[in-house]
Scaffold this motif. Structure first.
Motif, mmCIF file in Angstrom:
data_model
loop_
_atom_site.group_PDB
_atom_site.id
_atom_site.type_symbol
_atom_site.label_atom_id
_atom_site.label_comp_id
_atom_site.label_asym_id
_atom_site.label_seq_id
_atom_site.Cartn_x
_atom_site.Cartn_y
_atom_site.Cartn_z
ATOM 1 N N GLY A 166 0.785 -1.232 0.000
ATOM 2 C CA GLY A 166 0.000 0.000 0.000
ATOM 3 C C GLY A 166 0.814 1.276 0.000
ATOM 4 O O GLY A 166 0.409 2.291 0.559
ATOM 5 N N ALA A 167 1.985 1.223 -0.650
ATOM 6 C CA ALA A 167 2.846 2.408 -0.676
ATOM 7 C C ALA A 167 2.235 3.529 -1.510
ATOM 8 O O ALA A 167 1.440 3.280 -2.399
ATOM 9 N N ARG A 168 2.640 4.759 -1.197
ATOM 10 C CA ARG A 168 2.233 5.883 -2.046
ATOM 11 C C ARG A 168 3.271 6.076 -3.140
ATOM 12 O O ARG A 168 4.408 5.658 -2.997
ATOM 13 N N ALA A 169 2.857 6.771 -4.196
ATOM 14 C CA ALA A 169 3.702 6.827 -5.392
ATOM 15 C C ALA A 169 4.822 7.861 -5.315
ATOM 16 O O ALA A 169 5.728 7.868 -6.135
ATOM 17 N N GLY A 170 4.745 8.750 -4.296
ATOM 18 C CA GLY A 170 5.647 9.903 -4.239
ATOM 19 C C GLY A 170 7.118 9.621 -4.458
ATOM 20 O O GLY A 170 7.751 10.252 -5.293
ATOM 21 N N ILE A 171 7.686 8.651 -3.719
ATOM 22 C CA ILE A 171 9.132 8.415 -3.841
ATOM 23 C C ILE A 171 9.481 7.895 -5.218
ATOM 24 O O ILE A 171 10.519 8.255 -5.769
ATOM 25 N N ALA A 172 8.613 7.032 -5.771
ATOM 26 C CA ALA A 172 8.902 6.504 -7.099
ATOM 27 C C ALA A 172 9.019 7.666 -8.085
ATOM 28 O O ALA A 172 9.910 7.705 -8.918
ATOM 29 N N LEU A 173 8.105 8.631 -7.969
ATOM 30 C CA LEU A 173 8.112 9.757 -8.900
ATOM 31 C C LEU A 173 9.279 10.705 -8.644
ATOM 32 O O LEU A 173 9.785 11.340 -9.555
ATOM 33 N N ALA A 174 9.702 10.796 -7.370
ATOM 34 C CA ALA A 174 10.726 11.782 -7.033
ATOM 35 C C ALA A 174 12.144 11.228 -7.091
ATOM 36 O O ALA A 174 13.108 11.984 -7.102
#
Ligand code: GDP
Ligand code: MG
Length: 441
Positions: A251-259
């Motif tokens: 259930g991770a959020r996408a923020g780190i992948a994008l950043a």
């Protein structure tokens, strides 16, 4: 995957598609919505501003004259922004004979598990290679034992050393790699709960000894934005050449992948999507964005299926289906294949949102149970009954049901499902013929 952002973007796209033309005011509102969904998904504020700034500029530049914008154009512009953020083209991990790969990261981020997944992947990519794994983790008790066990499971060599500290171990492992004709060395390192000077010093030292060609930073997606700070610390100490984000399945959020790429200036190579050895997905920017917009990723699903199902079995099943002559044996083989694909829940992740939300977890669970039960019923039939199901009189059905520990109604349900499949196979066959027939009369 990335449920929160995915659901927001999907909603925005659906709303946009519902209105034929978008006026200036609507655009402002949409941009605000995109901005909010990015922030909600842990995208750092500055990056979110950049994304929407560029989005606005590109949409406005394209449509300066008309003053109205078709929805598809906005969606496309946003998708392109996100694809660019992820690096545009995929950056596959390409290793050559003689390379050394080292994983670094905090304790518990998934280094050891990920290293084993990488070893498994490389073993499949290069069947002739001799792969060696070694551990420099003298911080956590049993850490080396964990890697040794994983190495055993995937049948890759593990370098046992006599050293009692990481520097000596790094020397021994490198020596073992160089002098025994190995093709690839994968090195695990120790982490701490937080980055500290002692850890970084140790890393720099062992890095200097092993001299890896690839230094991969493993990041736990569950720790949110803090991980970007951590990533920068590691990248300052050693030359990080790429990243792997783990526990995406939790259930991770996408923020780190994008950043990630913007902050570290290196590509994100893989996503860890579970604890099993093939739960490692290459990050392919366009597919990932497609998934973020709820459009599914059938290409990745198909690739996963290929890795898990023996080619032979797959061709056999296809042949049976196309020939229009399906037997219960073929049906049993197909059920077995479905099971080896993993749980339905894990497959649903790759489906377009419209499809996946139509099936409830309860239905999936029921479906899974049914697959198991059908397999059991078929195996309690005689070989002849499997070829000629018409032989199944009610007394035979009772015997089969007893053998499989189910009711006669269950046996009937299996037979109905099989008949449906047969009808489908006949359809496929007829379709195949009509495709092959010359169109000229
Ligand atoms: P290390 O301390 O960095 O070596 O971390 P480990 O490899 O020991 O992993 C810590 C825990 O995270 C273990 O329980 C792993 O099974 C789990 N883990 C690692 N990667 C993933 C992943 O992608 N998904 C899930 N669900 N669990 C993971
Ligand atoms: Mg470890």
């Amino acid at each position: 995957m990335f449920e929160r952002l995915s659901s927001a973007l999907h909603n925005i796209a659906t709303r946009l598609r519902g209105s034929r033309l978008i006026r200036e005011d609507d655009l402002t509102e949409i941009v605000q919505q995109v901005r909010q969904s990015l922030l909600d998904s842990d995208v750092p504020q500055q990056l979110a501003e950049d994304i929407i700034g560029k989005l606005r500029a590109s949409v406005v530049a394209q449509q300066r004259i008309q003053g109205v914008k078709p929805a598809e154009q906005i969606i496309h512009a946003l998708q392109q922004q996100l694809i660019d953020l992820l690096g545009g083209e995929p950056s596959p991990l390409v290793l050559k004979r003689g390379d050394v790969l080292m994983v670094v990261g905090l304790q518990g981020s998934g280094k050891t598990t990920t290293l084993a997944k990488l070893a498994y992947r490389m073993k499949q990519e290069h069947p002739g290679w001799r792969i060696l794994m070694g551990s420099l983790d003298y911080y956590r008790p049993a850490a080396r034992e964990q890697l040794a066990q994983l190495a055993g499971q995937i049948q890759v060599d593990y370098a046992s050393v006599s050293a009692t500290e990481p520097i000596g171990a790094a020397r021994e492992i490198s020596q073992c790699y160089r002098s025994n004709g190995y093709d690839l060395l994968l090195v695990d390192t120790a982490g701490r709960l937080q980055t500290d000077a002692a850890l970084m010093e140790e890393l720099v030292a062992v890095h200097g000894i092993c001299r890896p060609t690839d230094t991969i930073l493993v990041l736990d997606s569950m720790i949110g934005q803090a991980s970007l700070g951590v990533a920068k610390e590691f990248a300052k100490a050693v030359p990080v050449s790429g990243g792997i984000l783990t526990k995406i399945d939790s259930g991770a959020r996408a923020g780190i992948a994008l950043a990630f790429r913007t902050s570290i200036k290196q590509p994100l190579l893989f996503l860890g999507v579970g604890e099993l050895r093939d739960d490692l997905e290459p990050l392919i920017p366009a597919r990932m964005v497609q998934r973020l917009f709820g459009e599914g990723d059938l290409a990745t699903l198909a690739e996963r299926a290929q890795g898990r199902i023996a080619e032979q079995e797959r061709l056999q099943a296809e042949k049976a289906l196309r020939s229009g002559k399906m037997t219960l044996n073929d049906f049993a083989a197909q059920l077995k294949m479905m099971r080896s694909l993993g749980s339905m829940m894990s497959m649903a992740r790759y489906l377009p949102r419209e499809l996946s939300i139509q099936v409830t977890p309860e239905q999936m669970e029921k479906g899974e149970k049914e697959i198991g039960m059908f397999g059991a019923i078929i195996s309690s039939m005689t070989p002849r009954e499997r070829l000629v199901p018409a032989l199944l009189t009610s007394s035979r059905k009772k015997r089969v049901a007893r053998g499989a520990g189910v009711s006669v109604a269950d046996v009937n349900r299996l037979l109905t499902a099989f008949e449906e499949l047969q009808r489908y196979a006949t359809m496929m066959k007829n379709f195949g013929y009509s495709q092959q027939k010359p169109r000229v009369r």
